[in-house]
Design a protein around this motif. Structure first.
Motif, PDB file in Angstrom:
ATOM      1  N   ALA A   1      20.486  38.971 -64.992  1.00  0.00           N
ATOM      2  CA  ALA A   1      20.527  38.957 -63.498  1.00  0.00           C
ATOM      3  C   ALA A   1      21.698  38.070 -62.915  1.00  0.00           C
ATOM      4  O   ALA A   1      21.876  37.117 -63.364  1.00  0.00           O
ATOM      5  N   GLU A   2      22.213  38.900 -61.830  1.00  0.00           N
ATOM      6  CA  GLU A   2      23.187  38.086 -61.085  1.00  0.00           C
ATOM      7  C   GLU A   2      22.699  37.137 -60.158  1.00  0.00           C
ATOM      8  O   GLU A   2      21.626  37.390 -59.249  1.00  0.00           O
ATOM      9  N   PRO A   3      23.152  35.994 -60.175  1.00  0.00           N
ATOM     10  CA  PRO A   3      22.726  34.784 -59.326  1.00  0.00           C
ATOM     11  C   PRO A   3      22.936  35.325 -57.696  1.00  0.00           C
ATOM     12  O   PRO A   3      23.817  35.993 -57.335  1.00  0.00           O
ATOM     13  N   SER A   4      21.773  34.979 -56.872  1.00  0.00           N
ATOM     14  CA  SER A   4      21.963  35.294 -55.671  1.00  0.00           C
ATOM     15  C   SER A   4      23.052  34.405 -54.949  1.00  0.00           C
ATOM     16  O   SER A   4      23.353  33.230 -54.927  1.00  0.00           O
ATOM     17  N   ARG A   5      23.627  35.190 -54.071  1.00  0.00           N
ATOM     18  CA  ARG A   5      24.844  34.752 -53.351  1.00  0.00           C
ATOM     19  C   ARG A   5      24.591  34.185 -51.701  1.00  0.00           C
ATOM     20  O   ARG A   5      25.734  33.853 -51.148  1.00  0.00           O
ATOM     21  N   THR A   6      23.308  34.093 -51.667  1.00  0.00           N
ATOM     22  CA  THR A   6      22.797  33.802 -50.312  1.00  0.00           C
ATOM     23  C   THR A   6      22.778  32.057 -50.316  1.00  0.00           C
ATOM     24  O   THR A   6      21.986  31.660 -51.046  1.00  0.00           O
ATOM     25  N   ALA A   7      23.805  31.423 -49.883  1.00  0.00           N
ATOM     26  CA  ALA A   7      23.741  29.998 -49.701  1.00  0.00           C
ATOM     27  C   ALA A   7      22.878  29.414 -48.653  1.00  0.00           C
ATOM     28  O   ALA A   7      23.070  30.049 -47.562  1.00  0.00           O
ATOM     29  N   THR A   8      22.362  28.439 -48.883  1.00  0.00           N
ATOM     30  CA  THR A   8      21.501  27.823 -47.580  1.00  0.00           C
ATOM     31  C   THR A   8      22.599  27.088 -46.793  1.00  0.00           C
ATOM     32  O   THR A   8      23.239  26.368 -47.358  1.00  0.00           O
ATOM     33  N   ARG A   9      22.451  27.258 -45.591  1.00  0.00           N
ATOM     34  CA  ARG A   9      23.376  26.687 -44.516  1.00  0.00           C
ATOM     35  C   ARG A   9      22.681  25.470 -44.096  1.00  0.00           C
ATOM     36  O   ARG A   9      21.555  25.273 -44.020  1.00  0.00           O
ATOM     37  N   THR A  10      23.539  24.378 -44.035  1.00  0.00           N
ATOM     38  CA  THR A  10      22.994  23.247 -43.614  1.00  0.00           C
ATOM     39  C   THR A  10      23.386  23.130 -41.845  1.00  0.00           C
ATOM     40  O   THR A  10      24.272  23.766 -41.564  1.00  0.00           O
ATOM     41  N   PRO A  11      22.400  23.004 -41.265  1.00  0.00           N
ATOM     42  CA  PRO A  11      22.188  22.701 -39.887  1.00  0.00           C
ATOM     43  C   PRO A  11      23.254  22.134 -39.172  1.00  0.00           C
ATOM     44  O   PRO A  11      23.546  20.845 -39.746  1.00  0.00           O
ATOM     45  N   LEU A  12      24.045  22.337 -38.187  1.00  0.00           N
ATOM     46  CA  LEU A  12      25.032  21.522 -37.578  1.00  0.00           C
ATOM     47  C   LEU A  12      24.460  20.260 -37.086  1.00  0.00           C
ATOM     48  O   LEU A  12      25.192  19.279 -36.761  1.00  0.00           O
ATOM     49  N   PHE A  13      23.179  20.229 -36.362  1.00  0.00           N
ATOM     50  CA  PHE A  13      22.352  19.191 -35.990  1.00  0.00           C
ATOM     51  C   PHE A  13      21.058  19.189 -36.275  1.00  0.00           C
ATOM     52  O   PHE A  13      20.536  20.173 -36.662  1.00  0.00           O
ATOM     53  N   SER A  14      20.719  18.060 -36.557  1.00  0.00           N
ATOM     54  CA  SER A  14      19.481  17.842 -37.142  1.00  0.00           C
ATOM     55  C   SER A  14      18.252  18.253 -35.991  1.00  0.00           C
ATOM     56  O   SER A  14      18.592  18.175 -34.962  1.00  0.00           O
ATOM     57  N   ARG A  15      17.020  18.771 -36.460  1.00  0.00           N
ATOM     58  CA  ARG A  15      16.148  18.833 -35.348  1.00  0.00           C
ATOM     59  C   ARG A  15      15.803  17.690 -34.339  1.00  0.00           C
ATOM     60  O   ARG A  15      15.602  17.704 -33.410  1.00  0.00           O
ATOM     61  N   LYS A  16      15.848  16.519 -35.089  1.00  0.00           N
ATOM     62  CA  LYS A  16      15.653  15.216 -34.424  1.00  0.00           C
ATOM     63  C   LYS A  16      16.636  14.798 -33.409  1.00  0.00           C
ATOM     64  O   LYS A  16      16.350  14.477 -32.125  1.00  0.00           O
ATOM     65  N   SER A  17      17.854  15.052 -33.738  1.00  0.00           N
ATOM     66  CA  SER A  17      18.944  14.958 -32.806  1.00  0.00           C
ATOM     67  C   SER A  17      18.930  15.892 -31.711  1.00  0.00           C
ATOM     68  O   SER A  17      19.352  15.719 -30.466  1.00  0.00           O
ATOM     69  N   ALA A  18      18.622  17.061 -32.049  1.00  0.00           N
ATOM     70  CA  ALA A  18      18.537  17.874 -31.021  1.00  0.00           C
ATOM     71  C   ALA A  18      17.321  17.947 -30.065  1.00  0.00           C
ATOM     72  O   ALA A  18      17.745  18.000 -28.706  1.00  0.00           O
ATOM     73  N   ILE A  19      16.359  17.416 -30.359  1.00  0.00           N
ATOM     74  CA  ILE A  19      15.122  17.101 -29.609  1.00  0.00           C
ATOM     75  C   ILE A  19      15.678  15.768 -28.688  1.00  0.00           C
ATOM     76  O   ILE A  19      15.533  15.705 -27.419  1.00  0.00           O
ATOM     77  N   ALA A  20      16.565  14.773 -29.391  1.00  0.00           N
ATOM     78  CA  ALA A  20      16.937  13.725 -28.565  1.00  0.00           C
ATOM     79  C   ALA A  20      18.045  14.057 -27.426  1.00  0.00           C
ATOM     80  O   ALA A  20      17.709  13.507 -26.318  1.00  0.00           O
ATOM     81  N   VAL A  21      18.743  15.005 -27.617  1.00  0.00           N
ATOM     82  CA  VAL A  21      19.812  15.381 -26.685  1.00  0.00           C
ATOM     83  C   VAL A  21      19.045  16.436 -25.667  1.00  0.00           C
ATOM     84  O   VAL A  21      19.421  15.908 -24.466  1.00  0.00           O
ATOM     85  N   LEU A  22      18.136  17.007 -26.008  1.00  0.00           N
ATOM     86  CA  LEU A  22      17.356  17.678 -25.008  1.00  0.00           C
ATOM     87  C   LEU A  22      16.554  16.868 -23.913  1.00  0.00           C
ATOM     88  O   LEU A  22      16.716  16.873 -22.773  1.00  0.00           O
ATOM     89  N   GLY A  23      15.948  15.778 -24.509  1.00  0.00           N
ATOM     90  CA  GLY A  23      15.304  14.659 -23.781  1.00  0.00           C
ATOM     91  C   GLY A  23      16.132  14.108 -22.918  1.00  0.00           C
ATOM     92  O   GLY A  23      15.900  13.923 -21.648  1.00  0.00           O
ATOM     93  N   VAL A  24      17.389  13.449 -23.288  1.00  0.00           N
ATOM     94  CA  VAL A  24      18.085  12.917 -22.461  1.00  0.00           C
ATOM     95  C   VAL A  24      18.801  13.822 -21.388  1.00  0.00           C
ATOM     96  O   VAL A  24      18.833  13.396 -20.156  1.00  0.00           O
ATOM     97  N   ALA A  25      19.132  14.981 -21.646  1.00  0.00           N
ATOM     98  CA  ALA A  25      19.514  15.955 -20.489  1.00  0.00           C
ATOM     99  C   ALA A  25      18.626  16.331 -19.784  1.00  0.00           C
ATOM    100  O   ALA A  25      18.838  16.288 -18.157  1.00  0.00           O
ATOM    101  N   SER A  26      17.280  16.349 -20.166  1.00  0.00           N
ATOM    102  CA  SER A  26      16.239  16.536 -19.118  1.00  0.00           C
ATOM    103  C   SER A  26      16.118  15.485 -18.091  1.00  0.00           C
ATOM    104  O   SER A  26      15.750  15.563 -16.895  1.00  0.00           O
ATOM    105  N   PHE A  27      15.983  14.165 -18.856  1.00  0.00           N
ATOM    106  CA  PHE A  27      15.994  13.038 -17.909  1.00  0.00           C
ATOM    107  C   PHE A  27      17.091  12.949 -16.912  1.00  0.00           C
ATOM    108  O   PHE A  27      17.181  12.585 -15.828  1.00  0.00           O
TER     109      PHE A  27
END
Length: 102
Positions: free
Chosen positions: A2-28
């Motif tokens: 069997a050929e190995p899967s070529r779909t690599a897992t991508r690492t997100p540009l921002f973590s979920r916590k940092s995205a929530i923090a940025v959204l909170g600061v922008a809302s404030f």
């Protein structure tokens, strides 16, 4: 084999916590801008005829605590509309009493 899967897992540009923090600061920040640019409150224009009253209200504001806090000081000055009422002897207007304590 069997050929190995070529779909690599991508690492997100921002973590979920940092995205929530940025959204909170922008809302404030957005809400702060709305509050500071809104009508009324401390940014309300003061009528020149009521300037003395506005200064007294600003001086008294730090003293408003406890039971007196239920009575709020006006945040902006407003001129009293023309009032007329029935008096003994005919109709009277509030302007008839100008300069006197009523």
């Amino acid at each position: 084999m069997a050929e190995p899967s070529r779909t690599a897992t991508r690492t997100p540009l921002f973590s979920r916590k940092s995205a929530i923090a940025v959204l909170g600061v922008a809302s404030f920040a957005f809400l702060l801008v709305l509050y500071m640019s809104g009508k009324g409150g401390k940014n309300a224009p003061v009528d020149p005829a009521c300037l003395g009253t506005a200064k007294i209200a600003a001086r008294l504001q730090p003293l408003v605590r406890g039971e007196i806090a239920a009575l709020t000081l006006a945040s902006s000055s407003k001129l009293l509309p023309e009032l007329s009422f029935t008096a003994p002897g005919g109709t009277a207007r509030l302007a008839n009493f100008k300069g006197r304590t009523v």
